[in-house]
Design a protein around this motif. Structure first.
Motif, PDB file in Angstrom:
ATOM      1  N   GLY A 265      42.884  22.681  36.469  1.00  0.00           N
ATOM      2  CA  GLY A 265      44.250  23.008  36.103  1.00  0.00           C
ATOM      3  C   GLY A 265      44.392  24.257  35.261  1.00  0.00           C
ATOM      4  N   ALA A 266      43.308  24.984  35.032  1.00  0.00           N
ATOM      5  CA  ALA A 266      43.350  26.206  34.225  1.00  0.00           C
ATOM      6  C   ALA A 266      42.784  27.368  35.030  1.00  0.00           C
ATOM      7  CB  ALA A 266      42.547  26.028  32.947  1.00  0.00           C
ATOM      8  N   PRO A 267      43.272  28.584  34.807  1.00  0.00           N
ATOM      9  CA  PRO A 267      42.737  29.737  35.543  1.00  0.00           C
ATOM     10  C   PRO A 267      41.359  30.135  35.039  1.00  0.00           C
ATOM     11  CG  PRO A 267      44.340  30.477  33.937  1.00  0.00           C
ATOM     12  CD  PRO A 267      44.378  28.974  33.901  1.00  0.00           C
ATOM     13  N   GLU A 268      40.570  30.697  35.934  1.00  0.00           N
ATOM     14  CA  GLU A 268      39.290  31.267  35.523  1.00  0.00           C
ATOM     15  C   GLU A 268      39.552  32.511  34.672  1.00  0.00           C
ATOM     16  OE1 GLU A 268      36.208  30.414  35.962  1.00  0.00           O
ATOM     17  OE2 GLU A 268      36.117  29.018  37.648  1.00  0.00           O
ATOM     18  N   PRO A 269      38.823  32.724  33.598  1.00  0.00           N
ATOM     19  CA  PRO A 269      39.024  33.934  32.792  1.00  0.00           C
ATOM     20  C   PRO A 269      38.828  35.196  33.639  1.00  0.00           C
ATOM     21  CG  PRO A 269      37.624  32.358  31.641  1.00  0.00           C
ATOM     22  CD  PRO A 269      37.802  31.834  33.035  1.00  0.00           C
ATOM     23  N   ALA A 275      48.238  39.255  38.289  1.00  0.00           N
ATOM     24  CA  ALA A 275      48.576  40.556  37.716  1.00  0.00           C
ATOM     25  C   ALA A 275      48.631  40.414  36.196  1.00  0.00           C
ATOM     26  CB  ALA A 275      49.926  41.026  38.234  1.00  0.00           C
ATOM     27  N   PRO A 276      48.179  41.420  35.458  1.00  0.00           N
ATOM     28  CA  PRO A 276      48.292  41.348  34.003  1.00  0.00           C
ATOM     29  C   PRO A 276      49.753  41.375  33.580  1.00  0.00           C
ATOM     30  CG  PRO A 276      47.578  43.534  34.699  1.00  0.00           C
ATOM     31  CD  PRO A 276      47.558  42.676  35.920  1.00  0.00           C
ATOM     32  N   LEU A 277      50.050  40.812  32.421  1.00  0.00           N
ATOM     33  CA  LEU A 277      51.421  40.822  31.923  1.00  0.00           C
ATOM     34  C   LEU A 277      51.958  42.243  31.801  1.00  0.00           C
ATOM     35  CD1 LEU A 277      51.551  38.020  29.207  1.00  0.00           C
ATOM     36  CD2 LEU A 277      52.813  38.122  31.359  1.00  0.00           C
ATOM     37  N   LYS A 278      51.064  43.194  31.530  1.00  0.00           N
ATOM     38  CA  LYS A 278      51.489  44.585  31.444  1.00  0.00           C
ATOM     39  C   LYS A 278      52.189  45.019  32.727  1.00  0.00           C
ATOM     40  CE  LYS A 278      49.700  49.296  30.883  1.00  0.00           C
ATOM     41  NZ  LYS A 278      48.475  50.136  30.733  1.00  0.00           N
ATOM     42  N   ARG A 279      51.683  44.565  33.866  1.00  0.00           N
ATOM     43  CA  ARG A 279      52.289  44.927  35.147  1.00  0.00           C
ATOM     44  C   ARG A 279      53.677  44.291  35.284  1.00  0.00           C
ATOM     45  NH1 ARG A 279      53.834  48.494  38.469  1.00  0.00           N
ATOM     46  NH2 ARG A 279      53.761  47.963  40.690  1.00  0.00           N
ATOM     47  N   VAL A 280      53.830  43.062  34.814  1.00  0.00           N
ATOM     48  CA  VAL A 280      55.142  42.414  34.843  1.00  0.00           C
ATOM     49  C   VAL A 280      56.132  43.242  34.028  1.00  0.00           C
ATOM     50  CG1 VAL A 280      56.443  40.331  34.290  1.00  0.00           C
ATOM     51  CG2 VAL A 280      54.089  40.143  35.129  1.00  0.00           C
TER      52      VAL A 280
END
Length: 314
Positions: A265-269, A275-280
């Motif tokens: 239930g968690a993403p792999e690091p 996409a990075p939050l910077k891209r958002v």
């Protein structure tokens, strides 16, 4: 005829018309909301197809005119606001009769959309690839819709594309050509011939007999492996990839969710699926707000700044 238009300063309608007459096939890809439209523009596409299937699916609805035209209009307005490239609207079968068509064209023109494509299916339409019988609108009635669209357009460069579904409905090449010619005489700026064949042979046969009487548009969903130079030889003006960003988004979200589930239930690091939050923040133009705050908010020495309102949902 090749039109030379300043792609930076010209109205969206003029820029779309220039692409129709560019003398080479122009690739156009779909978007289904403001964010996907902004991604498409940032990728370098010169025009966007506002997909009826995509917008309907984004509402969780079928591509069967289940979404009202006002719901579609709201999405189109946000897409036009979020981008600067011209948008060609998938207008389905016009959402009704000639009166619905002219109302719809008037409204999208007010919102800065560059053109509309209407198809000669009966209302309500069914997606061309749905396993069902496809009923066509009488050609004379559809010509009236084309005239209504042209009479309601915001300026002379607004593009009305007439889409014939004769091949989809199994009526054959002669019927498709006869309908296309009638639509050209009714004032259509371009003809879209649609096919669900697995090769381009059917649309190539149409193009050969059409002979460039008006710009030709194709949607190679089922013959997507056709080489680009084939469309060039056919004299195609626009090649619309009509549902690819929608399908990419669905597959991407499903893959990401499956990977997280497999990982407890968690993403792999560092997972490259995300996409990075910077891209958002780039896509939602966060930097413009920072610059606007510096311009409009009082500096500290001018006294206490008014409290910033917390954005809804933040």
């Amino acid at each position: 005829m090749t039109l030379h238009i300043d792609q930076e300063s010209a109205p969206a309608t003029s820029r779309l018309r220039a692409l129709l007459h560019a003398g080479a096939p122009i690739p156009v890809i779909d978007a289904y909301d403001a964010l996907s439209a902004r991604i498409v523009e940032s990728a370098g596409y010169r025009a966007i197809w506002a997909s009826g299937l995509g917008i309907s699916a984004s509402f969780g609805l079928r591509d069967n005119n289940e979404a009202s035209w006002t719901q579609i209009l709201d999405s189109l307005e946000l897409m036009a606001e979020a981008t600067s490239v011209p948008i060609l609207v998938d207008g389905d079968s016009g959402f009704g009769n000639f009166n619905n068509v002219r109302r719809f064209v008037k409204k999208i023109g007010q919102r800065g959309l560059a053109g509309v494509c209407i198809e000669d299916k009966a209302f309500p339409k069914a997606n061309s690839f749905a396993e069902r019988t496809h009923e066509l609108c009488p050609a004379g009635e559809f010509c009236g819709k084309i005239r209504a669209a042209k009479d309601s357009q915001p300026d002379d460069d607004f593009v009305v594309v007439a889409r014939t579904e004769a091949l989809i409905a199994g009526h054959g090449l002669d019927a498709a050509l006869a309908r296309a010619e009638a639509y050209r005489h009714a004032g259509a700026d371009a003809i879209l011939v649609h096919s669900k064949a697995t090769t381009a042979e059917e649309v190539a046969a149409f193009a050969a007999r059409w002979g460039g009487r008006a710009p030709l548009v194709v949607v190679p969903t089922t013959y997507a492996d056709t080489p680009a130079d084939t469309f060039q030889r056919m004299g195609v003006s626009l090649v619309i990839w009509a549902n690819f960003t929608l399908r990419a988004a669905i597959q991407g979200i499903e893959n990401a969710c499956a990977a997280q589930q497999a990982n407890g239930g968690a993403p792999e690091p560092g997972d490259a699926r995300y996409a990075p939050l910077k891209r958002v923040f780039e896509l939602t133009d966060e930097q413009e707000l920072r610059a606007a705050e510096q311009h409009y908010m009082p500096a500290a020495e001018d006294g206490p700044a008014p409290a910033r309102l917390r954005a809804a949902g933040s």
